[in-house]
Write an enzyme that holds these catalytic residues in place. Structure first.
Site, PDB file in Angstrom:
ATOM      1  CD  GLU A  87      -2.718  -0.646   2.400  1.00  0.00           C
ATOM      2  OE1 GLU A  87      -3.834  -1.355   2.821  1.00  0.00           O
ATOM      3  OE2 GLU A  87      -2.474  -0.069   3.398  1.00  0.00           O
ATOM      4  CG  LEU A  88       4.435   3.213   2.518  1.00  0.00           C
ATOM      5  CD1 LEU A  88       3.809   4.430   3.188  1.00  0.00           C
ATOM      6  CD2 LEU A  88       5.924   2.848   3.521  1.00  0.00           C
TER       7      LEU A  88
END
Length: 188
Positions: A87-88
């Site tokens: 996600e990051l």
């Protein structure tokens, strides 16, 4: 999940805020209070409550793309999850394109711990690094995303300090034009 998604139709506005975090203790505590505050101010929020662990991240990536702001809540357990790290990476990509504002929140972890991969945070990352050692590109992207996002101006929340007195006003300031900001600062 979109907060209250079981009450929303597919015609609802996309999320304004995407929250990336790790752990039930955050979900049931800090994050739930944050979500309630956003809801009171009619800010649409996405958290991954209904996503199945280990499933394809396509839906999460779509939600990140639809969002205008991402809150990344770094905690000691954040790097336990390759899901969070992936996600990051997506969050960093969107921020680099100028399509997403990112606000890191350091929850009971020092910014330097995240930036330099120290302590439990770093140990968990090194375990992931070892586990995925054959996927050098993925590891490189994780490191770049951690370095980039943790270097942004963010908020610190710990037992000694609480610099999160009004997250709504911070988000409001992030999403307004310069003229709106000038007016707000004059009134303040």
């Amino acid at each position: 999940m979109e907060v209250n998604s079981h009450h929303q139709s597919s015609l609802q506005e996309p999320p304004q805020v995407f929250i990336s975090f790790r752990g039930e203790e955050l979900r049931c505590g800090f994050v739930s209070h944050l979500v309630e505050a956003f809801q009171r101010h009619h800010i649409n929020v996405f958290i991954d409550t209904l996503e199945r662990k280990g499933e394809d991240l396509t839906n999460l990536f779509v939600r990140i793309e639809e969002s205008t702001i991402a809150l990344v809540i770094f905690s000691k357990r954040y790097t336990e999850s390759n899901w969070c790290l992936d996600e990051l990476v997506k969050i960093k990509e969107r921020a680099d394109q100028g399509l997403l504002k990112v606000i890191p929140i350091f929850f009971n972890v020092e910014p330097v711990t995240v930036k330099q991969l120290r302590g439990t945070f770093g140990d968990q990352f090194r375990y992931r690094e070892w586990k995925y050692r054959s996927d050098k590109l993925r590891i490189k992207r994780w490191k770049e995303a951690l370095a980039s996002v943790s270097s942004k101006i963010g908020l610190i929340f710990d037992k000694k300090r609480v610099f999160l007195s009004n997250p709504i006003s911070i988000l409001w300031l992030e999403t307004r034009t310069r003229e709106d900001r000038r007016r707000y600062n004059r009134v303040k």
